[in-house]
Design an enzyme around this catalytic site. Sequence first.
Site, PDB file in Angstrom:
ATOM      1  CE  LYS A   1      -6.249   7.506   5.865  1.00  0.00           C
ATOM      2  NZ  LYS A   1      -6.259   7.770   7.324  1.00  0.00           N
TER       3      LYS A   1
ATOM      4  CG  ASP B   1     -13.157   7.087  12.750  1.00  0.00           C
ATOM      5  OD1 ASP B   1     -13.153   6.279  11.801  1.00  0.00           O
ATOM      6  OD2 ASP B   1     -12.307   7.994  12.870  1.00  0.00           O
TER       7      ASP B   1
ATOM      8  CE  LYS C   1      -3.445   2.445  11.368  1.00  0.00           C
ATOM      9  NZ  LYS C   1      -3.386   1.728  10.097  1.00  0.00           N
TER      10      LYS C   1
ATOM     11  CB  SER D   1     -10.637   1.659   9.365  1.00  0.00           C
ATOM     12  OG  SER D   1      -9.988   1.635   8.120  1.00  0.00           O
ATOM     13  CB  ALA D   2     -13.331   2.177   4.537  1.00  0.00           C
ATOM     14  CG  ASP D   3      -8.263  -0.310   6.424  1.00  0.00           C
ATOM     15  OD1 ASP D   3      -8.465   0.420   5.432  1.00  0.00           O
ATOM     16  OD2 ASP D   3      -7.257  -0.220   7.160  1.00  0.00           O
TER      17      ASP D   3
ATOM     18  CB  VAL E   1      -5.693  -1.534   4.459  1.00  0.00           C
ATOM     19  CG1 VAL E   1      -6.197  -2.967   4.423  1.00  0.00           C
ATOM     20  CG2 VAL E   1      -4.319  -1.456   5.120  1.00  0.00           C
TER      21      VAL E   1
ATOM     22  CD  GLU F   1      -0.936   0.785   3.581  1.00  0.00           C
ATOM     23  OE1 GLU F   1      -1.333   1.934   3.301  1.00  0.00           O
ATOM     24  OE2 GLU F   1      -1.041   0.283   4.706  1.00  0.00           O
TER      25      GLU F   1
HETATM   26  N1  PSU Z   1      -0.320   0.677   8.679  1.00  0.00           N
HETATM   27  C1  PSU Z   1       0.780   1.388   9.037  1.00  0.00           C
HETATM   28  N2  PSU Z   1       0.754   2.732   8.811  1.00  0.00           N
HETATM   29  C2  PSU Z   1      -0.321   3.360   8.191  1.00  0.00           C
HETATM   30  C3  PSU Z   1      -1.466   2.591   7.798  1.00  0.00           C
HETATM   31  C4  PSU Z   1      -1.391   1.251   8.072  1.00  0.00           C
HETATM   32  O1  PSU Z   1       1.772   0.830   9.576  1.00  0.00           O
HETATM   33  O2  PSU Z   1      -0.286   4.560   7.966  1.00  0.00           O
HETATM   34  C5  PSU Z   1      -2.650   3.241   7.081  1.00  0.00           C
HETATM   35  C6  PSU Z   1      -3.299   2.198   6.183  1.00  0.00           C
HETATM   36  O3  PSU Z   1      -3.312   2.712   4.873  1.00  0.00           O
HETATM   37  C7  PSU Z   1      -4.693   2.013   6.722  1.00  0.00           C
HETATM   38  C8  PSU Z   1      -4.981   3.395   7.205  1.00  0.00           C
HETATM   39  O4  PSU Z   1      -5.585   1.564   5.746  1.00  0.00           O
HETATM   40  O5  PSU Z   1      -3.750   3.732   7.865  1.00  0.00           O
HETATM   41  C9  PSU Z   1      -6.213   3.440   8.089  1.00  0.00           C
HETATM   42  O6  PSU Z   1      -6.714   4.750   8.116  1.00  0.00           O
HETATM   43  P1  PSU Z   1      -8.207   5.031   8.670  1.00  0.00           P
HETATM   44  O7  PSU Z   1      -8.120   4.678  10.119  1.00  0.00           O
HETATM   45  O8  PSU Z   1      -8.453   6.508   8.435  1.00  0.00           O
HETATM   46  O9  PSU Z   1      -9.122   4.147   7.881  1.00  0.00           O
HETATM   47 MN    MN Z   2     -11.959   6.667   9.885  1.00  0.00          MN
END
Ligand code: PSU
Ligand code: MN
Length: 309
Positions: free
Chosen positions: A91, A143, A164, A145-147, A111, A30
């Site tokens: 992003k 909130d 994370k 994540s769409a992941d 992701v 990614e």
């Molecule tokens: N893993 C990491 N660092 C990152 C991410 C993942 O070690 O920056 C990123 C990925 O792209 C993941 C995103 O999809 O953070 C999630 O963001 P959000 O919580 O806004 O969906």
């Molecule tokens: Mn989010």
Amino acid sequence: MRSTGTDPVLRPSDEVAQALADGAPVVALESTIISHGLPQPRNLEVARELEGVVREAGAVPATIAVLDGVPRIGLEEPELERIATEPGLRKLSQRDLPMAAALKASGATTVSATSFLAARAGIRVFATGGLGGVHRGWTEDQDESADLDTLARTRITVVCAGVKSILDVPATLQRLETRGVSVAGFRTDTFPGFYLHSSGLPVDWRIESPEEAAAVMRGQDALGGQESALIVANPVPRELQLDPELHDRVLAEALAAAEREGVKGQAITPFLLGYLVDGTGGASLEANLAAVRGNTALAARIALAWATP
Ligand code: PSU
Ligand code: MN
């Protein structure tokens, strides 16, 4: 699904197109981690290094991003540089892709977007650091994540060091269960904790080898049903993890700072990761990189096992 090389929407690099046509092992990487997850100039070195890790293992890397509206599957050096350095790069999660295409925008893929594009291109294995998930305080902000949603309906294997640790990890594991996403610990009985070897939470299934991961993937296809993902949760080695006490202390500060400054939505993940890097004097960055390197190497071995039944 194999790419025929005639897809009018995606643009694979020549090397990736050839590898897919040959059925050779390919690993998707990614780009959000490069553009929004790591500080400059280290991020560009890391982007190159991760591609090198895949090559050394005998697979072809396909870093995914959107450049001038076109989803790119595999980047050349100048394009990697754009991802690492271009100011104001967006992003993009999966839902952002139609707008980026129509408006010819450039952006790094999360992701969610990377999984979607990789699967569409015919790539089955993907390496990242830690997945997105359910954020702390979700009872107020919802909130998530769409992941998670993309992984519930995309046939891809994601190798990661768990989710994370800035997130509500138990809530995220619950959501993965509800949505039917398969999760296997790689040589571990506990779910990894991203910067930490273990989150302390149990994982129901454990696999020991890339061949076992490939066997699970074949099982998914044989069984049919929902086209969901397989998460291979691969912990950062204990000797390379962030000191757990330092982690807990700085994370508490980071969460308080985000609350105070009203950081929300897409900005929260980069904010918290950045705060951790500063607050740990760079130690969180080293742990993050150790995790991503390990995941990338394992993903390459799984891609090899997948390509040679
Ligand atoms: N893993 C990491 N660092 C990152 C991410 C993942 O070690 O920056 C990123 C990925 O792209 C993941 C995103 O999809 O953070 C999630 O963001 P959000 O919580 O806004 O969906
Ligand atoms: Mn989010």
